[in-house]
Each structure stands twice: as structure tokens, then as C-alpha cells.
Write an enzyme that holds these catalytic residues in place. Sequence first.
Site, PDB file in Angstrom:
ATOM      1  N   ALA A 187       0.852  -1.191   0.000  1.00  0.00           N
ATOM      2  CA  ALA A 187       0.000   0.000   0.000  1.00  0.00           C
ATOM      3  C   ALA A 187       0.886   1.239   0.000  1.00  0.00           C
ATOM      4  O   ALA A 187       2.039   1.196   0.416  1.00  0.00           O
ATOM      5  CB  ALA A 187      -0.892  -0.010   1.233  1.00  0.00           C
ATOM      6  N   CYS A 192       2.025   2.330 -18.006  1.00  0.00           N
ATOM      7  CA  CYS A 192       1.324   1.082 -18.326  1.00  0.00           C
ATOM      8  C   CYS A 192       0.050   0.887 -17.515  1.00  0.00           C
ATOM      9  O   CYS A 192      -1.040   0.807 -18.076  1.00  0.00           O
ATOM     10  CB  CYS A 192       2.266  -0.094 -18.130  1.00  0.00           C
TER      11      CYS A 192
END
Length: 448
Positions: free
Chosen positions: A254, A262
Site C-alpha cells: 500500500a 502502463c
Amino acid sequence: MDVAVIGTGHVGLITAVSMATVGHRVVATDIDAEKIGLLTRGDAPFYEPGLEEALRSELGSGRLRFTDDAADAVGDAEVVFICVGTPPRADGEANLIAMERSATVIARHASRDPVVVEKSTVPAGTADRLRTTLLRESGGRVFEVVSNPEFLREGTALADSLHPDRIVVGAESDRGRAVLRRLYQPLTDRGCSLMETDIPTAELAKHASNAFLALKISFANALARISERAGADVTAVVDVMGADPRIGRAFLSAGLGYGGFCFPKDVAALERLAARLGYEFPLLREVAKLNDEAVDAVARKVEEALWNLDGKRVALLGLAFKPGTDDVRFSPALALARTLISAGAVVVAFDPRAAAGAKDELPDLEIAPDAYEAATGAHCVVLATEWEEFRNLDLVRLRSVMAYPVLVDGRNVFDPVDVVAAGLAYYPTGRPVRLQTAKPEARSGIAS
Ligand code: UDX
């Protein structure tokens, strides 16, 4: 084999250099003549570990050359890689104009019936479009088109390209498969697995892989929000999850969320592709939304720590979308800088590689020559990109030059105990906030 590569961006240049490294003769081309000039002199147009050395060595070997004349590049090729950009349009769908132009060049100038390899990430169905364009523009020649998606990561691109987890080849004929087997034989000989599929499967597998990795990151970021409310530690939560081999720990960190050229575009493109095919995939919209929220969550932490942002000085450590690259495209660090600046903060940033590119994108950013200079007089330090050198910062020294002792960790790189011991209040992501224990003067009005 004689190989042509159209497009010398992050995928094309790495493909060209690695194909030359394994022994093929490669000619790479780009519409940007200035870039071709740089490359011909052996200068890499972007930072990628080991790239410039490999580029120079392959130029020296005579196996690699560059030209801005696409006709020259494809003329004698047995294999043509199309590695051009497929940037997102406003609606999220991939813009495929450069693919079409590449097909036109190949159709008009290739003399050896090359296998045309679709390397750029494209929506399923693009190979059919390519084939149609090749047929039309060549006046009726049938070209072999195969899909060979790239899974390389920036920062480790050369190694990924020379030692891939898997090589995927989507082809529709024995010839296409045979040519690609021969092309990749130097890699399969050393044990890389080659997976052969049909074309739509290969095209979809690439989008699916990137979207799924993005989904893992967004899932972890949602868990971070819950952990903050529940008093849990998200880094331990994902360690527990990741110990289950069915889940795996990778891509569950996280923080500020994903960026780069991408993931954001591929998540949007797969969602658009699904919609176009009549299938609603709202999960992917949620993935993107959670990613935006990850930046907002860190911005809110800075605000929570400093109360008002207007006129505050924030030192931002890291601007690249991830460590090991100078790429700031869709960088969460830059998104955070924008949010803080629009709330009135002065943002002074340091990045080992990406400062120049970031300054071009966001001229309001102030750039410092190192982390300590950035922190000097700052009311808060925010770690945004987890470069290795930031892990080894002298936190006591950092604290000593700051105006307020506040560290917001957008990538959870520090040990809370070390941060607090250095006299800093610690605001990690998805983990409990740690304010300084003693030192009442440091607590007043700042971090408590
Ligand atoms: C990605 C794919 O990994 C690669 O296979 C594909 O060919 C191109 O897209 P790349 O964009 O270079 O590669 O970066 P990657 O290492 O995948 O990281 C993407 C983003 O996710 C970065 O912003 C990174 O900081 C973030 N990330 C990654 C997280 O936030 N948490 C994680 O746990 C992992």
C-alpha cells in the site's frame, strides 16, 4: 536474424538492445530524428539501469544501428517489431494511429515478407486491423502478424527482457510460430518458457496481467484505509495474506498507488475494450478510483499533520513513478505535488533521477539537490518514491534541519521506532500514526 524495431521508447529500445545482445542484427527506427541522433552516438534518451552500457556495446559490435528512415529499417527485415506508443485517448481507449502508420511503412517497404510482431500493448482485435492495413497498403500481400506482448518493468527492463518469466507468442500459423521460436531460441535455450496461444488470447493476456497487478495494489490501498480506521497495520496484513501462495505478497504494498505509462492506461483500456465488446467491468473503474484515492489519502495526512497547508513548506522525496527510473508519466508523486501546491503549499522536491522531467511537467515545483536540502526549513517531509537511498537517510540529521518534526511516509519505508527515536512524528500509510513520546515542545500544535 535480421530484425527491425519501429519505435525506440521504453519497450522498443530495450527490445532492440536485447535482441542485439542475444546475437540478432537489429535496425531500430523512430520518427524522432533527434532521438535517433542521440542513440547513434550511444546516448540513452531515458535512464534505465545498464541500458547505456549495453547500447554502446551493441553499437560497437555492429549488430545494432539506428535510422530515422523507417523504410531503410524494415527493408531487409525478417521480423519487424512494432513498439510504438499506444497512449490513452480522452475516453480511455488506446490511440492506435502509430500502429496504423507502422503497418503502412511495412506494407510499402518490406521486401522479405517479414513476420510483423505486435509488441506494443494493444486491445484484443488489433492484429486483425494490422493485417487488413498491411494487405491494403501493400496492394494485396498477405503478411504474417503475431502478438508478442512485453512484460518488462522499468528499472529492471534489460534483465526482464533477457530473462523473462515467460515469452508469450500469439500466432495463427505454423510459419509465425516457427519464426518466433527461432528468434527467441537464445532465451529458450537457457530455460525461458515460451507460451504459444492464439492472437486474441495473447493480446488479452497482457492487458489482463497489468490490470490484475493494478487490482492487487488498489486492494492493498483499500485495506490501508480500513487499517487506518481499525488501528491495524496494513504492512502486516498483506504479509499475512502474502504468505498464502495462492495470494502471493508481490504487488500488495500500500502507499501512493500505481503510476507509470502502463498500469493507468491499461486498466482504462481493458475497461473500454470490455465495454465495446458489450461487457461491463465496473471493477476496473473501482481499481482506478482507489488509486486516485491513495494520493488523496496521503495529501490528507499532510494536512492532518500541518493543519493548514497554505504557506507551508513541504519537502517531497521522490518524483519518479517508482524507483530506478526517471519516468514521471502518471507519477503518483507528481499528482501529490500538484494537490499540495493547489492547496497553497510550497513543494521542494528531490529525486535522484527524475527532477528535470518533473520540473518540465510541473514548473511550480522547487527542486533541491539532495534530501537534506529539500528538508531544510520544511514543515513536513513526505516520502513519495521509495528510492533505496531514502531508506538510509540519517533521520536525526533530517529532523535537525526541518522547521517542524513531521514525516509522512507514502511508501511505508521507515521503521516507526527509528522515526520516533529521531524525534519525528510519523504518519505512515495504513499503519498507526506515531507521535513523539517525550519532548512537549515538539508536540505542541504540530503533531499532537
Ligand atoms: C508494469 C508491469 O509490471 C510490466 O510487466 C509491464 O510490462 C509494464 O507495466 P512498470 O510500469 O515498469 O511495469 O512498473 P511496476 O514495477 O509494475 O510498478 C507499477 C506501479 O505500481 C509503480 O508506480 C509502483 O510504485 C506501484 N506499485 C507496485 C505499488 O504501488 N505497490 C506495489 O506493491 C507494487
